[in-house]
Design an enzyme around this catalytic site. Structure first.
Site, PDB file in Angstrom:
ATOM      1  N   ASP A 243       0.872  -1.164   0.000  1.00 55.75           N
ATOM      2  CA  ASP A 243       0.000   0.000   0.000  1.00 55.75           C
ATOM      3  C   ASP A 243       0.916   1.222   0.000  1.00 55.75           C
ATOM      4  OD1 ASP A 243      -2.073   1.789   0.035  1.00 55.75           O
ATOM      5  OD2 ASP A 243      -3.179   0.821   1.655  1.00 55.75           O
TER       6      ASP A 243
HETATM    7  C1  BGC Z   1      -5.017   3.331   0.002  1.00 61.50           C
HETATM    8  C2  BGC Z   1      -5.057   2.328  -1.137  1.00 61.50           C
HETATM    9  C3  BGC Z   1      -4.798   3.025  -2.454  1.00 61.50           C
HETATM   10  C4  BGC Z   1      -3.489   3.789  -2.373  1.00 61.50           C
HETATM   11  C5  BGC Z   1      -3.164   4.546  -3.641  1.00 61.50           C
HETATM   12  C6  BGC Z   1      -3.778   4.206  -0.034  1.00 61.50           C
HETATM   13  O1  BGC Z   1      -3.854   5.252   0.892  1.00 61.50           O
HETATM   14  O2  BGC Z   1      -5.096   2.648   1.228  1.00 61.50           O
HETATM   15  O3  BGC Z   1      -6.282   1.658  -1.176  1.00 61.50           O
HETATM   16  O4  BGC Z   1      -4.798   2.111  -3.498  1.00 61.50           O
HETATM   17  O5  BGC Z   1      -3.561   4.739  -1.309  1.00 61.50           O
HETATM   18  O6  BGC Z   1      -4.029   5.618  -3.812  1.00 61.50           O
END
Ligand code: BGC
Length: 834
Positions: A243
């Site tokens: 993530d």
């Molecule tokens: C989120 C993810 C997301 C990523 C990119 C993170 O803060 O938890 O679900 O894909 O950001 O935007």
């Protein structure tokens, strides 16, 4: 008794690419130096990986889902199709429809040059307070797994990689970067890992995203769970991507089965990983394995020269075709939970005056907040949709009734004029350190987000200019939502010039819901004021996000309510649209209450007291409390229904289509009844002490009646379950093929979701009282009887113990019915030792 893996529900074989592709991958790998290999393992920027021209590798572009594909720009000039929230998708219980959704997303991804969609989100609804509840499918692992697998199949059949996320136990947002989820092995396997297992087994996703949180003491980007069960037991052969900013260590993350650290270019690997390999702390083979998997992904999406992508690029649907699907899915996910006296569907011919009331009536919420949000092409409100469907003959009127939005709203529409182009919107100039503008542009909305963007990267100052026109006289508030240094002038006079400090340490949440600073301005009706907002960009900042906002004068609450009540009294029907705001359901924080914000409960009761017919639409991503539900004629849960909101509402209310949804999650009547509510860690730990008992399983155990149970939903016909047939016995490891006899006992053709649950009376092991074991959709004409086949997979009979899947031979009861609480027919099945 243990069951061998081959007897469990899923095949365990990895997907091998053709021999020639594997050879191409090996050759490419062999041609890279250690530095080149390591470089590939961290993003080049926020949304893409490094290219490596020497081996014919182009960059791989990723972008958030799940409701659409935003693309690399967060910009209203590059809009996306916006589908319903995942809660709505799961409410369809319709796998073929989910495959079509996946196919549309693949086409969207390709249109935007995206290779990988960061979706679906397959964490579970452990507590209804979870901030990203709307972004997850369900409280049930089987429904989540089946809907998730269909979504992934549809997407990848279009040649675009899917990324089930967030692996694992990222079921709430509080302290999301650091929370340590304490959960026993059985609960992990049977609940939180189960959807990942099913999606990996049935849809072979090309990526999985490792979550921010820790599980049982290890942060997920370093967790042994990435190797086992994900790869070792389930045969996952794809890329594990972190993530965003979840990879925090050089050695531990590199030794774990994490492949790609995002975003880049800064990260914990890079030179530090090269050094760790040289010093022997990380074996070079570990790096090779990661690069190999990344190259395989490149091969699959068509980013490796000379290799045909795994699937040809899908044809681009027309805007009309995309809109039709968005409309169909929105209606298919809407759940009619109450319909007294067949209040719905409305007979359009009998209507003269329709009141459409509530904060969501003229500006419904089509999507949740956070990284899943995007710029839709358009949004049809319930008011617009009903007006269009009812035509000029019917007088459709609107009243707000209650205000729920607090604070500034980014300027947009005819309230603002760009002084340079004369169009509605704002003018933006990007100035270098010497104050020279190197880029200028018109924007339609005062909300600006630049992530890894050249405009913001080079700018010392970003300046936003607009002319605000007061539609009516009153006290306006103008200001900024953002972090950093801002100077706002009105008519040349400085309103403020100061630095706004961050109010949270979650970067994503802060970019998406920043603090606000506003100043009051008294304006006469028609008065215009020139606003200039200058933001001094912090040097080296990777992301800039702020908005120029306004809060317009409002009527006193009492007057707003009284107007709505008067309108309802003089109308044939009142459609009241209530819901949440983006300050309530979004990313980076959990909800603090399940109650509807503001005075919406009071509004509904007041309307119900005077209206001939009151239809309430609940426009929220997750459950809210509905204390007025017995006072109104019908309640339709719309979720966040995407761009076609109003058209789908009109289709359902006027009976062009049935409301197709069945609840993917239990709706409580009181907060104190919810079996698992708190999402607050204690001393950094969130203990899943309830074990296997979440959602409908927990409600059954507590013996408490919710407002609306899991699986519940009405259509426009009635269904009877006449019986269920199942084999008297089954050998452990084989599926049970049950047949549920169903009759359409109503007056129109319809679709129903037949649900089968299991229980184990007198079990020697602890179990849920009931658990969902299978479901199938049926369509039938009035008076038609259908035998619906429902397969119960072997896994439904197994439990996790002593490090493996086990079965307890003996009698299981199979319950067939309409929801988790209305199960009208039973059959006994004896599970035999193999
Ligand atoms: C989120 C993810 C997301 C990523 C990119 C993170 O803060 O938890 O679900 O894909 O950001 O935007």
């Amino acid at each position: 008794m243990a069951v061998a893996d081959s007897q469990s529900a899923h095949p365990q074989k990895p997907d091998h690419l053709p021999e020639a592709v594997e050879r191409r991958v090996e050759d490419a790998l062999a041609a890279l130096s250690l530095e080149q290999k390591v470089r590939l393992l961290t993003g080049a920027d926020v949304w893409s990986t490094h290219p490596e021209p020497a081996i014919g590798l182009r960059r791989i572009v990723v972008s958030d889902g799940p409701v659409g594909v935003r693309g690399e720009q967060w910009d209203e000039r590059d809009p996306s199709v916006c589908l319903p929230s995942p809660t709505a998708l799961a409410a369809t219980w319709d796998e073929p429809l989910m495959e079509r959704v996946g196919a549309l997303l693949a086409a969207e991804a390709r249109r935007k040059g995206v290779d990988v969609v960061l979706a679906p989100t397959i964490n579970l609804h452990r507590s209804p307070l979870g901030g990203r509840h709307f972004e997850c499918f369900s409280e049930d692992p089987l429904l989540t797994g089946r809907i998730g697998a269909a979504y992934v199949r549809g997407l990848q059949a279009g040649g675009v990689g899917a990324t089930p996320k967030h692996y694992v136990a990222n079921d709430a947002e509080t302290e999301r970067f650091t929370v340590d989820v304490r959960v026993d092995q059985r609960t992990l396997r049977e609940l939180y890992l189960a959807p990942f297992e099913q999606v990996v087994a049935e849809a072979r996703p090309w990526l999985v995203m490792a979550a921010y949180n820790a599980v049982n003491g290890t942060t997920m980007t370093e967790s042994p769970l990435l190797a086992s069960p994900l790869e070792d037991d389930w045969g996952f052969d794809g890329v594990v991507v972190s993530d965003w900013s979840a990879a925090r260590s050089t050695v531990a993350a590199a030794r774990a089965r994490l492949d790609l650290a995002m975003p880049g270019p800064i990260g914990p690997w890079g030179d530090a990983l090269v050094a760790a390999v040289r010093s022997g702390e990380v074996p070079e083979e570990a790096v090779d394995e990661k690069v190999r998997r990344l190259l395989r992904l490149a091969a699959r999406v068509g980013a490796l020269e000379g290799v045909a992508p795994a699937a040809p690029a899908p044809a681009q649907p027309s805007a009309d075709a995309a809109a039709r699907l968005a409309r169909e899915v929105a209606a298919a996910g809407m759940v009619l939970v109450r319909n007294q006296g067949d209040a719905l569907p409305l007979d359009a011919a009998g209507l003269q005056r329709v009141a459409v009331i509530g904060p969501g009536a003229a500006a419904g919420r089509i999507q949740g907040g956070g990284s899943a949000s995007l710029h839709p092409h358009y949004a049809v409100s319930p008011l617009d949709g009903l007006r269009a469907a009812l035509g000029p003959r019917v007088d459709v009127r609107h009243a707000l009734g209650a205000r729920i939005h607090e604070g500034l709203v980014p300027v947009a529409g005819d309230q603002v004029t760009d002084p340079v182009t004369g169009e509605h919107g704002v003018y933006v100039r990007f100035l270098d350190a010497q104050g020279n503008a190197f880029h200028e542009e018109h924007r339609a909305v005062g909300r600006l987000i630049f992530i890894g963007d050249f405009r913001a990267n080079r700018a010392a100052t970003i300046e936003v200019t607009t002319r605000l026109r007061a539609a009516e006289a009153g006290r306006y508030r103008v200001g900024v939502a953002g972090v950093g240094a801002y100077r706002l002038t009105a008519g040349g006079q400085v309103l403020f010039d100061e630095t706004i400090a961050p109010d949270k340490d979650d970067l994503a949440a802060m970019l998406l819901a920043p603090p606000q600073r506003a100043v009051e301005l008294s304006l006469a009706a028609g008065q215009e004021v020139d606003l200039v907002l200058a933001h001094a960009v912090a040097p080296g900042t990777p992301a800039v996000a702020f908005s120029l906002g306004v809060e317009v004068p409002a009527l006193p609450d009492e007057e707003e309510l009284a107007r709505a009540v008067e309108l309802a009294r003089s109308s044939d029907v009142a459609v009241v649209v209530v819901g949440t705001t983006d300050a309530i359901e979004s990313e980076g924080f959990d909800r603090s209450s399940l109650a509807l914000p503001g005075r919406q409960d009071e509004l509904v009761s007041a309307i119900a007291a005077v209206s001939r017919r009151t239809i309430v639409l609940v426009n929220s991503g997750g459950p809210v409390l509905t204390p007025w539900r017995d006072e109104v004629d019908a309640v339709l849960l719309t979720w966040f229904p995407g761009q076609e909101f109003g058209n789908a509402v009109a289709d359902v209310l006027l009976g062009a289509v049935e409301p197709g949804g069945r609840l993917p999650t239990t709706w409580p009547s009181r907060e104190e009844d919810v079996p698992v509510l708190s999402t607050k860690p204690e001393n950094g730990k969130l203990v899943y002490a309830e074990g296997l008992h979440i959602g409908h399983r927990a409600w059954a155990r507590a013996g408490v009646t919710p407002a609306y149970p899991f699986g519940h939903g009405l259509g426009y016909t009635r269904w009877e379950i006449l019986g269920v047939d199942a084999p008297q016995s089954v050998v452990a490891g084989a599926p049970v093929e049950a047949r549920v006899r169903v009759r359409n006992a109503g007056a129109r053709r319809g679709r129903h979701v037949v649900q089968v649950y299991l229980s184990r009376p007198g079990s020697a092991v602890e179990r849920p009282v009931l658990w969902l074991a299978g479901f199938a959709a049926v369509e039938a004409d009035p008076d038609q009887t259908v035998d619906v086949p429902v397969t119960v997979a072997p896994r439904a009979f197994a439990h996790w113990a002593s490090g493996g899947w086990q079965v307890e031979p003996g009698v299981f009861t199979l319950h067939a019915g309409h929801s988790a609480t209305v199960l009208t027919r039973q059959a006994a099945v004896v599970l035999l030792e193999p």
